[in-house]
Design an enzyme around this catalytic site. Sequence first.
Site, PDB file in Angstrom:
ATOM      1  N   SER A  14       0.814  -1.207   0.000  1.00 11.26           N
ATOM      2  CA  SER A  14       0.000   0.000   0.000  1.00 11.26           C
ATOM      3  C   SER A  14       0.854   1.266   0.000  1.00 11.26           C
ATOM      4  CB  SER A  14      -0.920  -0.001   1.234  1.00 11.26           C
ATOM      5  OG  SER A  14      -0.157  -0.130   2.422  1.00 11.26           O
ATOM      6  N   GLY A  54       0.695  -6.576   6.013  1.00  7.08           N
ATOM      7  CA  GLY A  54       0.299  -7.956   6.305  1.00  7.08           C
ATOM      8  C   GLY A  54       0.602  -8.355   7.736  1.00  7.08           C
ATOM      9  N   ASP A  59      -0.631  -3.449  19.326  1.00  7.38           N
ATOM     10  CA  ASP A  59      -0.810  -3.177  17.894  1.00  7.38           C
ATOM     11  C   ASP A  59      -0.286  -1.793  17.514  1.00  7.38           C
ATOM     12  OD1 ASP A  59      -1.514  -3.498  15.216  1.00  7.38           O
ATOM     13  OD2 ASP A  59      -3.571  -2.810  15.523  1.00  7.38           O
ATOM     14  N   TRP A  79      -7.720  12.010  10.935  1.00  9.17           N
ATOM     15  CA  TRP A  79      -6.916  11.155  10.045  1.00  9.17           C
ATOM     16  C   TRP A  79      -6.463  12.011   8.873  1.00  9.17           C
ATOM     17  CZ3 TRP A  79      -5.615   5.942  10.850  1.00  9.17           C
ATOM     18  CH2 TRP A  79      -6.171   5.377  12.011  1.00  9.17           C
TER      19      TRP A  79
END
Lengths: 173, 595
Positions: free
Chosen positions: B200, B216, B327, B499
């Site tokens: 990406s 991934g 994460d 964002w």
Amino acid sequence: MGVGFTLAPRLALAQAEPARERPREGDLLVAVGATGAPEPLKPDDLALGSKQMFAWPIDPESNTVRDGSRLNRILLLRLDPESLDPVTKERAAEGAVAYSAICTHTGCDVIGWHADSQHLECPCHYSQYDPKAAAKVVSGPAPRPLPALPLRIADGRLVVAKPFTGRAGFQQV
Amino acid sequence: MPEKHCLHATIAASALALALSAATASAQQPLPPPPTPETPRPVPPILQGYKPVTAERLKQPEDSDWLLYRRTYDGWGYSPLSQITTENVGRLKPVWTLQTGQIEGHQAPPIVNNGVMFVATPGNQVLAIDAKKGDLLWRFKRPIPEDILLLHPTSRGVGLLGDKVYFAAADAVLVALDAKTGKELWNAKVEDYTHGYYMSLAPLVADGKVMVGCSGGELGVRGFVAAFDAETGKPLWKTYTVPAPGEQGSETWPKGDQWKTGGGSVWITGAYDPTTNLAFWGTGNGGPWMGDQRPGDNLFTSSTIALDASTGNIKGYHQYHPNDSWDWDEVNPPILVDYQRDGRTVKGLVYVARDGYLWMLERTADKINFVDGKPFVKQNVFKGLDPKTGRPDVDPARQPGTGKKAEFCPSLWGGKDWPPAAYSPKTRLLYIPANDNLCGALMGDPVTYTPGQRFTGIAPANSIFSIAPGADHIGELQAWNLDTGQKVWSHPFANSQLWGPVLATAGGVLFMGGTNDRYFRAFDASSGKILWEFRTGSGVNGVPVSFQVDGKQYIAVQSGWGVDAARMQARLNLERPWEFPEVPQGGSVWVFSVD
């Protein structure tokens, strides 16, 4: 002769990868990750109201497990037949319902299960589907229901009655 | 019998039509492209005169161009153009807009070379556009395999060199296009998408190479940066972010084969220092998500690594937090900028982390040194940092594990996710698009690896998201003085997450979208005051840029809400029902100027 000659390679190609073909009418189902000789699933392998299990279709003639494409992953549930809407009831066999396991949003495996609401959930973007109502989208970004795989029973085993009701996989962006 | 024949034909035709329409309805696939003439399309004059991109131009771009992801290798996200100022930006107006035909997150900067704009979008698509007029010059589209597992359907842009345009296709293939025609010149397989690798990022073009990495991290990948020859596509080197036994850092993976699926994905374009030939890349969190399932510090996950561009060798690194369990990918590269500390000038690396800390580091030819770090959002996981190494003192009660639920702030999306911060040499301020007051909880389950399958070990029900009690805002544009290490101003967004990648300009104006109200805004770089805003059709997640054609300055950005911004919106809407309704999707390119 000429026609046969030109068609043959194409036919051979198609036959070369039966493991990649989508489930066909008459296919049986085997659990994903099962070891040993494939054991076709029966309705009683599914506990009523429990979390979904995952299966591959298997061609009963050649014993080919169609695990060559992840789009062949099927999720199985057993629900109270009286709780199913008419369309889903028609596709169910003794309360066993089958859907594509691939979320229609970005293609994740739909592994989540809410026992209280009996909704399926995708872990990636939290789309929820109602397996009692043709896997319609009840929340989240999924653009369409999970394709259903109509089932019937033969010799006590779950059998694919018809192909997927729609294209398995996510919306191509 | 003619009639009977005819009837049969009619029945057959209707059956065929019925079958076709049924197939179309169930397939829900996009319409095929319209038929095109067999004669090749003439190359438009603007492309006939296409200006080749040289290594020198990448190092020293003309003020009018935006040739790299952040315009310059140092990652500033700063344009030296100054026609648009705090005084006149209130008169900014759209010049043209162009629909991309895609949904999902449009995150890429419009890359502009001498009036030719290249825009990457979701759907493996690159558009070439006349940057001044808005004419579509060509469109490249590569089919996406139907069985791909694409968790983040987006593209963050293209790279340029010579007459080539480099595109990191979602199916983990690097594609080189002819800038004049959009035709594919070569492609090179980077990794196997059926094993969870997808791409990406915008490729980094430096040192005659094209460097890329793969996403991934949720799918059991082993992260890497790979370099290809820019002319031929020949693979040159591949450096894994998780070491194999015997390699540097392998002692931090003491348990068996865990390194093979250890994560550390690479999905944001690196920065580059031409003087040392070092490329700085950020790496994702370890996999699976719970640190207790992969004991050790897990180098080089959640780190910045400095790679020698000629060999790929790791010359330095800084790991922000060892053994991640939250994460927290740390995938942006640091910004290369010098700053003052204790009376000396530090050749710096400045990094705004997903773990909620602003990190000040030092770059040398063969090492990265820790200088200091402090939280820029609500952070309750680190009790402090080791003053020498910067290693965080993690509160064990805030570290989730297998069968162990723990609550923590910031949330798994971090204090700042992928949208890049910007730096202005005029104000010496660093501009951070932050998300404050968001928290979460995780609890892991044991998980076994199956190639191409989800490998986080987190059931959906065990990933919880929450807004901190008493929160008066979520999104926040912050400005920090690098020399004093102090926050100078902030602009909060009471009812939206943020964002929005930031653009700084020499005119003293910042540009940013990123809120759920679909606005694209201009801010005073010195005070944070909103000077102008414009509402587009979707939320603006794209990297804004500035360029100049025929002596006139323009601002360009993609509108197109999706991916994590949309995912967070859905979670916020569960927390505060109907305060965060769906944001419409659909991508478009916007170009603005002042008359």
